[in-house]
Design a protein around this motif. Structure first.
Motif, short mmCIF file in Angstrom:
data_model
loop_
_atom_site.label_atom_id
_atom_site.label_comp_id
_atom_site.label_asym_id
_atom_site.label_seq_id
_atom_site.Cartn_x
_atom_site.Cartn_y
_atom_site.Cartn_z
N TRP A 1 0.81 -1.21 0.00
CA TRP A 1 0.00 0.00 0.00
C TRP A 1 0.85 1.27 0.00
CZ3 TRP A 1 -1.74 -4.59 1.60
CH2 TRP A 1 -3.07 -4.95 1.29
N LYS A 2 2.09 1.15 0.43
CA LYS A 2 2.95 2.33 0.50
C LYS A 2 4.16 2.22 -0.43
CE LYS A 2 1.48 3.13 5.25
NZ LYS A 2 1.82 3.09 6.68
N GLY A 3 4.30 1.07 -1.08
CA GLY A 3 5.41 0.85 -2.00
C GLY A 3 4.92 0.80 -3.43
N SER A 4 5.02 -0.37 -4.05
CA SER A 4 4.66 -0.45 -5.48
C SER A 4 3.65 -1.56 -5.76
CB SER A 4 5.92 -0.67 -6.33
OG SER A 4 6.53 -1.90 -5.99
N GLY A 5 2.86 -1.94 -4.76
CA GLY A 5 1.72 -2.78 -5.05
C GLY A 5 1.81 -4.24 -4.66
N HIS A 6 3.04 -4.79 -4.51
CA HIS A 6 3.16 -6.13 -3.96
C HIS A 6 4.50 -6.28 -3.23
CE1 HIS A 6 4.97 -8.16 -7.89
NE2 HIS A 6 5.74 -7.23 -7.41
N ILE A 7 4.58 -7.29 -2.35
CA ILE A 7 5.73 -7.37 -1.46
C ILE A 7 7.00 -7.87 -2.17
CG2 ILE A 7 4.28 -7.72 0.56
CD1 ILE A 7 5.13 -10.65 0.55
N HIS A 8 6.87 -8.29 -3.42
CA HIS A 8 8.04 -8.78 -4.14
C HIS A 8 8.94 -7.63 -4.60
CE1 HIS A 8 4.70 -11.61 -4.37
NE2 HIS A 8 5.61 -12.55 -4.28
N ASP A 9 8.41 -6.42 -4.58
CA ASP A 9 9.21 -5.23 -4.91
C ASP A 9 9.70 -4.58 -3.62
OD1 ASP A 9 8.61 -5.56 -7.62
OD2 ASP A 9 6.83 -4.31 -7.48
N VAL A 10 10.99 -4.37 -3.53
CA VAL A 10 11.58 -3.70 -2.37
C VAL A 10 12.05 -2.31 -2.78
CG1 VAL A 10 13.51 -3.71 -0.74
CG2 VAL A 10 12.23 -5.82 -1.19
N THR A 11 11.69 -1.32 -1.98
CA THR A 11 12.05 0.07 -2.25
C THR A 11 13.03 0.57 -1.20
OG1 THR A 11 9.86 0.53 -3.19
CG2 THR A 11 11.15 2.42 -2.47
N THR A 12 14.08 1.24 -1.65
CA THR A 12 14.96 1.97 -0.73
C THR A 12 14.94 3.45 -1.11
OG1 THR A 12 16.92 1.55 -2.12
CG2 THR A 12 16.49 0.02 -0.30
N VAL A 13 14.97 4.29 -0.08
CA VAL A 13 14.92 5.74 -0.26
C VAL A 13 16.05 6.36 0.56
CG1 VAL A 13 13.58 7.83 0.22
CG2 VAL A 13 12.44 5.80 -0.69
N THR A 14 16.82 7.23 -0.09
CA THR A 14 17.97 7.86 0.55
C THR A 14 17.81 9.38 0.53
OG1 THR A 14 19.44 6.06 -0.13
CG2 THR A 14 20.48 8.14 0.50
N PRO A 15 17.79 10.05 1.68
CA PRO A 15 17.75 11.52 1.69
C PRO A 15 19.10 12.08 1.23
CG PRO A 15 17.93 10.67 3.93
CD PRO A 15 17.76 9.48 3.04
N LEU A 16 19.06 13.11 0.41
CA LEU A 16 20.26 13.74 -0.12
C LEU A 16 20.41 15.14 0.48
CD1 LEU A 16 19.89 12.73 -3.90
CD2 LEU A 16 21.01 11.47 -2.04
N PHE A 17 21.60 15.43 0.94
CA PHE A 17 21.86 16.69 1.65
C PHE A 17 22.87 17.54 0.89
CE2 PHE A 17 20.28 13.75 4.76
CZ PHE A 17 19.53 14.51 5.65
N ARG A 18 22.77 18.84 1.14
CA ARG A 18 23.79 19.78 0.65
C ARG A 18 24.06 20.78 1.75
NH1 ARG A 18 26.50 21.46 -3.75
NH2 ARG A 18 26.89 23.70 -4.02
N GLN A 19 25.30 20.81 2.18
CA GLN A 19 25.71 21.70 3.28
C GLN A 19 24.80 21.52 4.50
OE1 GLN A 19 25.70 25.55 1.38
NE2 GLN A 19 27.59 25.14 0.25
N GLY A 20 24.48 20.24 4.77
CA GLY A 20 23.70 19.90 5.94
C GLY A 20 22.20 20.08 5.81
N ARG A 21 21.73 20.50 4.63
CA ARG A 21 20.30 20.74 4.43
C ARG A 21 19.73 19.70 3.47
NH1 ARG A 21 16.90 23.96 1.04
NH2 ARG A 21 18.70 24.47 -0.26
N LEU A 22 18.59 19.12 3.83
CA LEU A 22 17.92 18.15 2.97
C LEU A 22 17.44 18.84 1.69
CD1 LEU A 22 16.65 15.26 2.60
CD2 LEU A 22 14.60 16.18 3.69
N VAL A 23 17.85 18.32 0.53
CA VAL A 23 17.47 18.96 -0.73
C VAL A 23 16.71 18.03 -1.67
CG1 VAL A 23 19.36 20.64 -0.68
CG2 VAL A 23 19.73 18.41 -1.75
#
Length: 509
Positions: A95-117
């Motif tokens: 429900w929060k990914g891509s529709g079935h559990i066989h797909d795994v999602t990773t998300v990485t926050p990217l920063f610049r000079q300490g600020r999330l961009v």
């Protein structure tokens, strides 16, 4: 910051190159053929609010529509001010990914000079997620395998060892599975590194706003060219005891399109349910492909479109509904959109085509555990301008694993993989032909569990404007036609033939 047209195009291409380079790194470092050969993945760059900016050219259309929403789900659980450099988030919640559990999602926050961009996000289909093999027969999500909630895989660069051990303990090929996950992490890090030089020149907030505005303006103009009104269609899937019905009601109001799937079948106690995030993704993709395919794709493309479906329906199922085979239904959503708009856009739509089929096999051979997945493309519908394409993946863009690779991963001998000549529907323009795939289990192989996800064995791809339907698909085991719903035990010497459906024809012959 204002950009002229030339500056905006150059900067847009630089954004795409950042994501494409990350995709190339992912393909080269992953462990499974699902990514290398099957192309079953997507990589997306979003802004700090989780709004999509760019995706790799190799990405699956459905994943492109899901990933930004997944980022926003992580932001809701882990507020931006709590995120740190080195964090990596992971989930396979349908429900929060891509529709079935066989797909795994990773998300990485990217920063610049300490600020999330921004956020780098990757989703890919793992070769295995435990539980039963991916099959339409599962009745609850608990049968389908390991569920990973919204969680941290790395916290400030430190791995979550308990979660990693849990994943590896629950899947049949842990080295391949975790290998693909670490490849996702590497791709996200590369995206962050390649983005920094661009940020020396321009603000991502300004650039994102500009590209989103351009795409939204183009989509709204394309919608405005359609006469206001309500357009409907009905598309069927084979179903089980009875067909599964897709009822599409598409309303055009000025610059907006609202799609309602009320009247579609209720959710089923099978793995065919389509969660709202996936329903939205493939509906929007169908409209984007139809109305303005050449405009850069980002959050602006989605803004004028909404989708709704009643709770408890096939397109809005309640937990713990199974959804492992959701693509068989979800991939028919563009066909429902095309059919609804066929009367007002006759020169743009195309006749019914067939989604991909797939074969999943697991077992042990010569002391080693294996789990493999192979996709089979199918025939696509003809248009007013041309015949349908044969053995093409639409609305996904999945690839066929090479025969030699399959034979190296599983104890099978491929006897043929060929075009099913004549399986496309008749018409002024013929539908595309499906695919025939035949293999046998090697004489020294142990028993293997095999699962077949096949569609349109009964409800065939329809023609348009007087064109004929495509030929239905078939599954044969040792010469006997069988139902693909339930997994099967294959034994040494067993022969399997999978035939995918042909596409519908266009116009009277």
């Amino acid at each position: 910051m204002a950009f002229n047209a030339i500056e905006l195009e150059i900067l847009w291409k630089r954004l795409i190159s950042v994501v494409d380079e990350a995709a190339a790194a992912f393909v080269r470092t992953c462990f499974s053929t699902l990514v290398r050969d099957g192309n079953d993945f997507a990589i997306v760059l979003t802004d700090a609010q989780g709004r999509s900016l760019a995706q790799s050219n190799m990405s699956l259309p459905g994943f492109i529509g899901c990933l930004p929403a997944t980022v926003r789900h992580f932001l809701a659980k882990y507020p931006a001010e709590t995120m740190r450099e080195g964090d990596v988030f992971i989930t396979n919640d349908p429900w929060k990914g891509s529709g079935h559990i066989h797909d795994v999602t990773t998300v990485t926050p990217l920063f610049r000079q300490g600020r999330l961009v921004a956020f780098a996000a990757v989703v890919s289909h793992l070769p295995d997620i435990g539980g039963r093999l991916r099959s339409n027969s599962s009745r609850e999500i608990y049968e389908e395998g390991l569920q990973i909630p919204l969680a941290k895989l790395l916290e400030a660069g430190k791995p979550n060892d308990v979660l990693i051990e849990m994943i590896m303990q629950n899947i049949r090929v842990p080295d391949q599975g975790m290998g693909d996950i670490w490849a996702q992490v590497s791709a996200c890090r590369m995206m962050g590194e390649r983005l920094q030089p661009l940020l020396d020149k321009v603000s991502l907030e300004d650039l994102g706003a500009a590209v989103r505005a351009r795409s939204e303006k183009a989509m709204r103009e394309a919608i405005r060219a359609i006469p206001d009104g309500v357009y409907t269609s009905t598309v069927q899937h084979d179903g089980f005891e009875a067909p599964i019905v897709i009822q599409c009601r598409l309303e055009v109001k000025g610059e907006r399109i609202d799609i309602d799937y009320a009247g579609s079948s209720p959710q089923v106690a099978r793995a065919m349910n389509v969660v709202p995030i996936y329903t939205f993704a493939y509906t929007v993709y169908g409209l984007k492909a139809l109305l303005c395919p050449d405009i850069p794709n980002n959050e602006g493309s989605f803004a004028p479109i909404t989708t709704t479906a009643p709770p408890g329906s096939i397109f809005n199922p309640a937990y713990p509904a199974a959804s492992g085979g959701r693509s068989a239904i979800g991939h028919l959503l563009p066909a429902a959109v095309f059919k609804a708009l066929a009367g007002v856009l006759p020169d743009k739509v195309w006749a019914g085509g067939s989604p991909n089929s797939s074969m999943t096999m697991s077992g042990e051979y010569r002391g080693k555990r294996y789990a493999v997945v192979n996709f089979l493309n199918a025939g696509q519908g003809a248009t007013a301008r041309r015949p349908g394409f044969s053995a093409l993946s639409f609305p996904a863009n999945l690839g066929n694993t090479p025969v030699e690779v399959m034979e190296g991963l599983a104890p099978i001998r491929v006897l043929r993989r060929e075009i099913r000549r004549g399986s496309g529907g008749q018409g002024r323009h013929r539908g595309g032909d499906g695919l025939r795939f035949e293999f046998e289990l090697l004489p020294d192989a142990k028993e293997a569990t095999a699962s077949f996800l096949m569609t349109q064995l009964k409800s065939v791809p329809a023609g348009l404007a007087g064109g004929g339907p495509g030929e239905p698909g078939r599954l044969l085991v040792n010469g006997e036609q069988v139902d693909p719903t339930e997994p099967r035990i294959l034994r040494a010497g067993d022969r399997v033939i999978m035939e995918t459906a042909g596409g519908g024809g266009y116009g009277s012959a």
